[in-house]
Motif scaffolding. Structure first.
Motif, PDB file in Angstrom:
ATOM      1  N   ARG A  15      -5.143  11.826  -0.488  1.00 34.48           N
ATOM      2  CA  ARG A  15      -6.512  11.927  -0.985  1.00 34.48           C
ATOM      3  C   ARG A  15      -7.047  13.355  -0.848  1.00 34.48           C
ATOM      4  O   ARG A  15      -7.741  13.874  -1.727  1.00 34.48           O
ATOM      5  N   GLU A  43      -9.109   0.882   2.733  1.00 35.39           N
ATOM      6  CA  GLU A  43      -7.891   0.406   2.087  1.00 35.39           C
ATOM      7  C   GLU A  43      -6.943  -0.242   3.093  1.00 35.39           C
ATOM      8  O   GLU A  43      -6.411  -1.333   2.863  1.00 35.39           O
ATOM      9  N   THR A  68      -9.518   5.614   3.093  1.00 35.26           N
ATOM     10  CA  THR A  68      -8.260   5.174   3.700  1.00 35.26           C
ATOM     11  C   THR A  68      -8.499   4.046   4.691  1.00 35.26           C
ATOM     12  O   THR A  68      -7.749   3.060   4.721  1.00 35.26           O
ATOM     13  N   LEU A  93       0.829  -1.207   0.000  1.00 36.81           N
ATOM     14  CA  LEU A  93       0.000   0.000   0.000  1.00 36.81           C
ATOM     15  C   LEU A  93       0.867   1.262   0.000  1.00 36.81           C
ATOM     16  O   LEU A  93       0.512   2.276  -0.615  1.00 36.81           O
ATOM     17  N   SER A  94       2.002   1.211   0.670  1.00 33.17           N
ATOM     18  CA  SER A  94       2.876   2.385   0.714  1.00 33.17           C
ATOM     19  C   SER A  94       3.374   2.761  -0.679  1.00 33.17           C
ATOM     20  O   SER A  94       3.666   3.939  -0.947  1.00 33.17           O
ATOM     21  N   THR A 129       1.679   2.943  -3.280  1.00 36.84           N
ATOM     22  CA  THR A 129       0.700   3.741  -4.015  1.00 36.84           C
ATOM     23  C   THR A 129       0.951   5.231  -3.824  1.00 36.84           C
ATOM     24  O   THR A 129       0.348   6.049  -4.530  1.00 36.84           O
ATOM     25  N   LEU A 130       1.817   5.595  -2.890  1.00 35.10           N
ATOM     26  CA  LEU A 130       2.134   6.997  -2.643  1.00 35.10           C
ATOM     27  C   LEU A 130       3.310   7.438  -3.503  1.00 35.10           C
ATOM     28  O   LEU A 130       4.224   6.650  -3.755  1.00 35.10           O
ATOM     29  N   LEU A 167      -1.556   8.593   3.652  1.00 35.61           N
ATOM     30  CA  LEU A 167      -2.580   8.090   2.749  1.00 35.61           C
ATOM     31  C   LEU A 167      -3.810   9.006   2.737  1.00 35.61           C
ATOM     32  O   LEU A 167      -4.388   9.283   1.679  1.00 35.61           O
TER      33      LEU A 167
END
Length: 260
Positions: free
Chosen positions: A156, A173, A170, A128-129, A131-132, A152
């Motif tokens: 957004r 997710e 968030t 997930l990290s 995606t930043l 996160l």
């Protein structure tokens, strides 16, 4: 772990909200009444507040317990505000980030806090990290789960999501990536309060037109305090409070493309 509180309303001294009530955040640092995980919140604390005419909040954070900081006692006595977010911390894991790991986290007009823990941290959020944007990861204030959750949410918000959408998405997710996480999130921009109840206690006190307080637990025995059901999104101003059930998670949800 952790206790936090947010306030919007008539101008008050910090101490009237955080120290003076019989079960204020100050006392919750060693004697919380509703905390389900952990017993003492002595691994740091912080308060962020808004001055009249300035949309960017000020912060005061320390690595030690709130009761040991005499400078905070002076601040709490004289500083007045119409909006704040404050927290006392019980660390999930040991770390060297000191006050940088203490909420509230801040960016632009927002203040943010996380009461809970991400299961399997840090491995559970490795995918997930990614995606930043890399710059967002390098800019993390601390190397803990709360700082990444904040990143996160912030991504957004900067992409144009409303506060409620950013918080709800968030939570969904992170909970999909790390089942069993406790994700009580708290966000304010000085005029609104947005919060999620996900795995821990959340309460609110509302006097329409005068004040709204959202907290991990009540700071006094006022019968007007209301318990927020688990898996609920709260959106509030000083005039209204709206509760919306958070949707069931999609277990097949996968990380999205990096945000730009």
């Amino acid at each position: 772990m952790c206790r936090h509180v947010a306030y919007v309303g008539d101008e008050e001294a910090l101490g009237r909200l955080l120290v003076e009530p019989p079960h204020a955040l100050y006392r919750q640092s060693w004697a919380p009444r509703h905390q389900r995980y952990g017993t003492v919140n002595a691994d740091g604390f912080g308060v962020g507040w808004y001055a009249p005419g300035d949309p960017v909040p000020a912060r005061y954070r320390r690595a030690g317990p709130i009761w040991a900081d005499q400078s905070f006692a002076d601040l709490a006595r004289v500083v007045r505000t119409g909006a704040l977010l404050a927290a006392v911390r019980d660390a999930t894991l040991a770390g060297a980030d000191a006050e940088a790991a203490a909420a509230p986290f801040a960016a632009e007009r927002w203040l943010f806090s996380h009461n809970g823990a991400v299961s399997g941290w840090p491995h559970s959020l490795a995918a997930l990290s990614r995606t930043l944007p890399p710059a967002d990861l390098l800019a993390l204030e601390a190397r803990n789960d709360s700082a990444l959750v904040w990143a996160l949410v912030l991504a957004r918000l900067r992409a144009g999501d409303t506060d409620g959408q950013a918080m709800a998405d968030t939570v969904a997710e992170v909970a999909s990536a790390a089942p069993g996480s406790r994700l009580n999130l708290l966000l304010t921009d000085g005029a609104t309060i947005t919060a999620t109840a996900w795995g821990d206690t959340l309460w609110y006190l509302h006097e329409p037109g005068r004040r709204t307080v959202v907290a991990s637990e009540p700071y006094d025995d006022d019968p007007r305090w209301r318990d927020v059901p688990d898996r609920t999104l709260l959106a509030a101003t000083r005039t209204e409070v709206l509760l919306t059930p958070l949707k069931d998670l999609d277990e097949d949800a996968s990380p999205k493309e990096p945000r730009t």
